[in-house]
Structures are given as C-alpha cells and as structure tokens.
Write a protein that holds these residues in place. Structure first.
Motif, PDB file in Angstrom:
ATOM      1  N   ILE B  21      17.103  45.918 -16.438  1.00  0.00           N
ATOM      2  CA  ILE B  21      17.178  44.119 -17.090  1.00  0.00           C
ATOM      3  C   ILE B  21      15.959  43.899 -17.615  1.00  0.00           C
ATOM      4  O   ILE B  21      15.903  43.257 -18.550  1.00  0.00           O
ATOM      5  N   LEU B  37      25.126  39.103 -16.630  1.00  0.00           N
ATOM      6  CA  LEU B  37      25.036  37.977 -15.607  1.00  0.00           C
ATOM      7  C   LEU B  37      26.282  37.194 -15.425  1.00  0.00           C
ATOM      8  O   LEU B  37      26.685  36.796 -14.269  1.00  0.00           O
ATOM      9  N   VAL B  45      22.444  36.730  -9.019  1.00  0.00           N
ATOM     10  CA  VAL B  45      21.735  36.044 -10.144  1.00  0.00           C
ATOM     11  C   VAL B  45      20.259  35.726  -9.658  1.00  0.00           C
ATOM     12  O   VAL B  45      19.245  36.188 -10.088  1.00  0.00           O
ATOM     13  N   LEU B  60      15.124  34.895 -18.806  1.00  0.00           N
ATOM     14  CA  LEU B  60      16.545  34.907 -18.224  1.00  0.00           C
ATOM     15  C   LEU B  60      17.064  33.561 -17.975  1.00  0.00           C
ATOM     16  O   LEU B  60      18.636  33.281 -18.017  1.00  0.00           O
ATOM     17  N   LEU B  64      21.058  31.261 -19.168  1.00  0.00           N
ATOM     18  CA  LEU B  64      22.259  30.892 -18.244  1.00  0.00           C
ATOM     19  C   LEU B  64      22.842  29.416 -18.773  1.00  0.00           C
ATOM     20  O   LEU B  64      22.045  28.518 -19.184  1.00  0.00           O
ATOM     21  N   VAL B  72      22.936  28.921  -9.793  1.00  0.00           N
ATOM     22  CA  VAL B  72      21.956  29.722  -9.321  1.00  0.00           C
ATOM     23  C   VAL B  72      20.717  29.121  -8.979  1.00  0.00           C
ATOM     24  O   VAL B  72      20.298  29.496  -7.705  1.00  0.00           O
TER      25      VAL B  72
END
Lengths: 457, 457
Positions: B21, B37, B45, B60, B64, B72
């Motif tokens: 990742i 994801l 996650v 990251l 999302l 998350v």
C-alpha cells in the motif's frame, strides 16, 4: 425496591432490602418471597442470591420455578453457580436445562459432578442431550465453547415470504435471533440479513438479491478473546460460527462477548498481579493460598539471586554502607518503569492496538520514554544524595546506576510480553512478578557493578 | 489480503500488505488504491490507516468518498482521528458528518478546532446541526454524551401494520435499529418490542398488547460505566435514554458499550500499573513520558522514606552486613503478596463481586491466606539462611520478619482499595505503585525493627 416513575422497574440492592429478605427467609414466608421474586428481573434475583449466605441462598433457589431458575442461573457468578446447582434435585436441574439455549445448558452441565451430569443428560430429550454433548466437546475458551447451536439458516433462493414463515417457526420454539444467515446450495454461508429487515422488503424478493454478502464469521476453534476482538472491530451484535467446510454450526451473541471482554481483562489484571486466574472471590482460604503460592515461590527464587548478587558485592557494601540505603529505590524504580512498559504492551496486544509488525518501533519508543524519565529521576537522586552525603562521586554513581536500571527495566518490560506473544504464551503471565523479579536481580547487578567500577572495590 | 474460502472477506494486516500500500501511495496509483479500499470493510480500512505514517494516511483518507469516510472515521482511535480530520476540506467534513448518525457526528465535531466546527455546523442542514448541538451539551462520559438521537417511538395504540410502515419510513432515512419503543399518550416510555418481532405478529394487533413492559432505561446524566453495567447485567442490545419526564430522547447500542467496557478495564490495569489512563499506543514519546512520570515520582518519594529507614538502622547494617542481602526478598515478597491481595479486591469491586457489606470477611480471609503462605515462605527462608550462614538467630530473625511483612502487606493490599472505594476514589489508583511503595518502607521498618530487637543493636 422501587418502581421507577416511568414504569421502569429498578431495584436498589442495599443491606436493608437484604435484611428484609433474610427475615422473610427465616420466617419461611414462602408466598411473600415468591411474590417478590416474580416481580423482579432475573438479573436482579441473581444479585440478591449472590449477596445472601449459602443456606439462605439454597432456600431461595428452591422457591424458583424451573423457568425462572433457567433465567437466573446463567446470571450467577461461576463460583456461586457451582455451589448452588448441586443443592437441586436431578429432575429440577433437567427441567431447568431443558428451558435453556444450548450454550447456557452446556455451561450448567459442565460444572456438575460427572454422575449428576450423566443423570441430567439422561433426563433430557434426545435432541437436547445431543446438542449439549456436541458443545461440551469444544474447549471452554473457544468460539465453539461459547456458541449456541440455535441458528436459523435459509437458502439463497428463499423469498422474503418463505423466510418470514421460517423465522416464525423458529421463534415459536422460544429462540431469539438478530440475524438470518443465508447459505448457498452447498449449505455454505453466503450472506446475512438482520431479521428486522424482513419487514422492510417486498415479500417476493429473494435472499440472494437482498442479503449482505460481506458477512464476517469465525471458526469454532478461534479463541474467545479473538472472537471478542472481531465482534468489537466490526461492531457485530451476533456472529456465525462456521465449520471448516463453511457451513454454519452456531452463533455467538454480543452479550456473551461482553462477559468475555470483562473476563479477559480481569484475567490480564490477575496474571499481571501474580494470580493464576482460577481464584474467585468465593474460593476457600486453603485453595486460594495454594493458587497464590507458586508466583510467590518464583519471586522467592528470583530474590535469592538478588541476595547472591548483593553478597558478591559484600566488599563494596562494607566500604560504602550508604549504598545499601539506595537498594530500595533502585529496585522500585526498575520495578515501576518495567511494569509501566509491560502493562501498555500487554493491553495493546490484548486489544490488538499493538501489532507484531511494529515491534521495533514500540521498543524504540520505550527506550525514548525511559531515557527521558530516567534522566529526570537521575538528576533528582544525584541532588538528594549529594545534599545527604556531600559526595559527588557517590551521587554520580547512584544517578548513573538509576538511569541504566530504568532503561534496562523498560526494555525488559516491553520486550518480554512481545516475545511471549510471538511464542504464543499469554503475555500477561510474563508480566508482574516475573518481570519485576528478574528486573530486581538485573538492577542490583547493574547498580553494584557501576558502584564497584567507580570505586575500584 | 485474502478472500476467505466462504466468501468471507478477511484481511491480514501484515508488513507486506502495508508495504504494498505504501508503494502504491508513493506511486500515486489512485485508481488501484480506490479499488482496493472499496473492497474492504470500513474497520479494516481504519486498521490500515492506523498503521501508516501520517503523510501516507492523509493521502489515503483524501481518496475516500464521503460515504466511506463516514464509516471509517468512527473506527479510528481518537488520537489518529484528531490528527487526520483537520487535513480535510470543510465541505468534505460537512459531507461526511451529514452521512453519520448523530452520536458519531457529535464525536467528530467535538474534536474539531472551534472555527472549523462552526463552519461545518453552518454547512449542515438545520436539523442535523440542531441534533449535534444538542448532543454536545452532554458530558462526554455520560449516557447523553454517547447516545444517538435517531430513535423511533410509536404510540401504544398503533397496530403492527402502522408500526411496520413507520419502521419502513425510518429505515429509508438510513437509520438502523434493534428495538421499537412504545410510548403512552403523554409520550412517556411504556414498553418496547424488538423490530424483528414485527414479522411474527398479526398485522392487526396493537402495541399495548404485544409490547414488553419490563423496559430498562437510563437517564441522560448516567455515567457511561454505569450504563455499561446496566446493559451487561440485563443483556441489552440497545437501551433507551429518557428525559426526567420519561420521554425517550435517544438510544445507546451495545457496540458503543463494548468500547466503554474495554476502555474501563484497560483503565483499571493501567492505573494499577502506574499509568494514568490517558496514555494511548499512539501518544508521543514526550507526552507519554510526562504521563508516566508522576507515579515514578510518587515511588521516588516513597523509596526515599525506605532509604531513611535503612539509614536509621545503619548500626545494625554495619554489624550484620548479611542483613542487606535479604532486603530484596523482604521488599519483593511484601510487594507480591500486597499486589495479589489488592488485585483481587480491585477487580472484585469493579465487577461487583466484592461488596462493601463483606469487608470484614474479606480482610479476615486475606489474613488467613497471608498466614498460610507467610509461614511456608518463612520456613523456606529460615532453611536457606541457616544453610548459608549457619546462624540460628539470624535465620529466625529473617523468617519472623518475612512472616510479619507478608501479613502486613496483604492487609494493606486488601484494605486500601476497600477504603478508597468507601471514600469514592477509584480503587485501581490506590493499587500498584502506591501500595507497593508504602509496603516497601513499612516492610523494611518491620525487618530492621525485628533485627535490632533480636540483636539489641
């Protein structure tokens, strides 16, 4: 006992209420007691039973109907349950067990003496007995050991209407459930659906189109602590237990897991404190002393090493008697710093927050913390001993020793639990007495090693 | 990353996966990352995010969608959430908050800097903003602070059919629920019904005839630990929060409570180990060292007392240098026995198994255990010291001292937490460093007191 203003029944378990109940028991006021108990929640009845003396408890348990007893017994602490159950007749126990879901039934039977257990199993229906026997085969602390077998699965091809009628039949047997598990043609778990969702959906829709395929399951052999972590991580109210072939063999609900979390935390604390986890509040004095002795003996052996270390530095001790005055602080600071480092790692491992992948990082961090606090404590002790004895060399010696001892203790404290976890031993066992004891001997070796170096004794 | 054999998605978070990742992040392989994801559970996650360095994490999180981010973010540990959230744009935060249930929304907004929070609240719908503002008024650790406002109540007079249509409307807004709460004409809580039960009952039946009237509720001001105890005691999946007038103002679900239970147990362990409870795995080195220092300083002060005790017996020490060799074992056995006694009392008080009513009994029991183990340890040390030094008087002195020290430590260990509980101080705070340190000074006083008496020094 109060009935809340909003029809909410709550009870306040104080000595007064208990005294009233004791009096009624001694007057053998059966009818009144039965009436009082009938009004209470099973958990409150269990609370009352736990607070009574054994004789009174036995009397009160005898007044409970099998149906009420089946609700109350699972709420009792294990020790009390173990002493109470054998006071009941075999038929009564069988009636109680028949009322329970399979997981609670197996828990009860597991604590009965073998001969009684056999008789109770014989008095159960064939089906119930088979369920209990199946559950007793799993280790107590595994997913299999805490699961219930009452679980409803429906094929992917079922419509909502068909599923609802199955749920109704299942509920008529007295079983509760949160989720419906959907299986494919091979009986393998394919998805799930909260039961409540059935009312939201058209009666003609098929399970395959409405189920949630992101279903989390656990294997029967998984340790209960791991099951707790999975359920907590994914916020599950209920989790299916699957066989190696992927078929659903049971389910675990969150109320059981809440108990596991409390149990495991208590176990960690006990182990860190040098108790072996099998001690309960109700364990007898002799048994308790037998349980606690092993760790004391480990400590005894370790401190004999400390005595040897000290005797080997007898010359230093005789020359500088003040060195003895600081033995306690060297031991205590090493002990405290070691426990702090190990406690955070032990709990981090238990909750999954510390991961093996980050071992190096964790150790580096503990060294950093130990350096910072070690330097502060060293400066303090230099100051104190200089003021006390007016001797710079002595002050420097004690200060340097203290810094090294704190560093060593933190490293040992953080790394031993990580090591234990790696070789699959419960890290909590390693902590407490074990780390403290080994840190004592090591710490004194460091202290007098530095002392004899500085004074060339 | 593996997809389990039964369609069960599990991920194994190891360094290898994290490295992959990280590489993708550094290559800015947006599309691939988004794809990876999208396949994962929000909790996984969150796990990945927690394991990454800050820069990678920020990148990251930016990938999302607001909808995924809203799932998350509540799973992240508080420290990480606090550092991540401000990296997002105000509009993005507002979009995320709009997706959340009110309790999670309030949690997010509570950690934002005031100016950002105000802007986010302004970007929300009037209704959502009002909800969040209402929740922020309750203390963080109270029932009001952890409840969600999304709760469905139906009047007693509703039929199953009417209730089902209300549940459908409620679910369409994206809200989940376990129980339906039934209220009387005054809007006061009168009973409840698991949503799943709606599918079991005839559509014409009225709520008043099918609801469970034994409904447990909590007040908005109740401490979260007490809420946890109530939910655990009564095995509740969800509990309604009521106003002083008895109207339903919110609900707390068991997944929030599981977190509370873990927090509180961890807090007990940490306090016993001399950590103050505010240390998290992710806390910085400086902050951690600041948090741990106070208990070390308490220990430092206590051990200075021990040093004073020893210096006041300097004459004995100089005459019998071997007395110094047994300082560690006297301290350690007192420490271990004291911790054993206190740990069992601290946890017993936390789980409710030890009740104040039984104080005298508990202390008598600890004395019994200490006597038994103390005598065994005394005989051992008499034997060891006699073999070592060939001196009966010295052996008797050490043995008698050890017995008295173990007795004293057990009594202190068991009674201090009971005393703390009586004066409403968390007993866990009293334990660990505090008891150990005071037992050190007391133990040495006993040891050298007996020594100087036996040798008339």
């Amino acid at each position: 006992m109060t009935t809340g203003p909003r029809g909410v029944r709550t009870i306040e378990l104080d000595e007064e209420l208990l005294d009233d109940i004791r009096e009624l028991i001694h007057e053998e006021a059966r009818a009144i007691l039965v009436n009082i108990l009938a009004d209470l929640h099973a958990a409150d009845v269990a609370d009352i039973l736990e607070s009574l003396e054994e004789d009174d408890r036995t009397y009160l348990v005898g007044l409970l109907s099998p149906q009420v007893a089946s609700e109350v017994l699972p709420e009792l602490s294990e020790g009390i349950r173990e002493s109470t159950l054998p006071t009941l007749k075999t038929e009564t126990i069988a009636q109680i067990v028949a009322e329970l879901e399979s997981d609670d039934a197996a828990d009860l039977i597991a604590i009965l003496p073998d001969t009684v257990a056999t008789r109770v199993l014989r008095a159960l229906s064939k089906e119930d007995a088979a369920k209990v026997r199946q559950l007793l085969r799993y280790p107590e602390d595994s997913a299999g050991g805490i699961m219930a077998l009452e679980v409803l699965t429906v094929p992917k091809t079922d419509t909502v209407k068909t599923a609802i009628s199955k749920v109704r039949r299942f509920a008529k047997q007295g079983y509760k459930m949160h989720n419906l598990y959907v299986v494919d043609a091979d009986e393998r778990l394919a998805g799930f659906l909260p039961v409540g969702d059935l009312v939201l959906l058209g009666p003609g829709r098929r399970m395959s189109t409405i189920m949630d395929t992101q279903v989390i399951s656990v294997g029967a052999g998984m340790d209960q602590e791991e099951v707790a972590n999975v359920m907590q991580k994914y916020d599950l109210v209920s989790v299916p237990v699957v066989s190696e072939q992927g078929t659903v063999i049971g389910r675990i609900t969150v109320d059981d897991i809440v108990d596991v979390i409390k149990e495991e935390a208590t176990e960690d604390i006990e182990r860190m404190a040098g108790l072996t986890g099998s001690e309960e509040i109700s364990t007898s004095v002799f048994e308790t002393s037998r349980i606690r002795l092993p760790w004391l003996l480990v400590g005894f052996g370790g401190e004999m090493l400390s005595a040897l270390v000290l005797s080997s530095f007898q010359a230093s001790l005789e020359e500088i008697i003040a060195a003895a005055f600081f033995i306690p602080i060297i031991m205590a600071m090493g002990g405290n710093a070691g426990i702090q480092s190990s406690a955070i790692v032990v709990r981090g491992l238990a909750t999954g927050e510390v991961r093996m992948a980050q071992t190096g990082k964790r150790l580096a961090k503990e060294v950093g913390i130990a350096l910072l606090n070690g330097v502060i404590l060293s400066m303090l002790i230099f100051f104190v001993s200089y003021v006390w004895f007016g001797d710079i060399r002595f002050g420097l010696t004690v200060a340097l020793a203290l810094l090294m001892v704190v560093l060593n203790a933190s490293l040992v404290g953080a790394s031993v639990p990580l090591l234990m976890d790696k070789i699959k031993v419960d890290p909590a066992i390693a902590t407490g007495p074990f780390i403290t004891t080994s840190n004592d001997a090591l710490g004194l070796l460091i202290y007098f090693g530095i002392m004899s170096f500085m004074y060339h004794t």
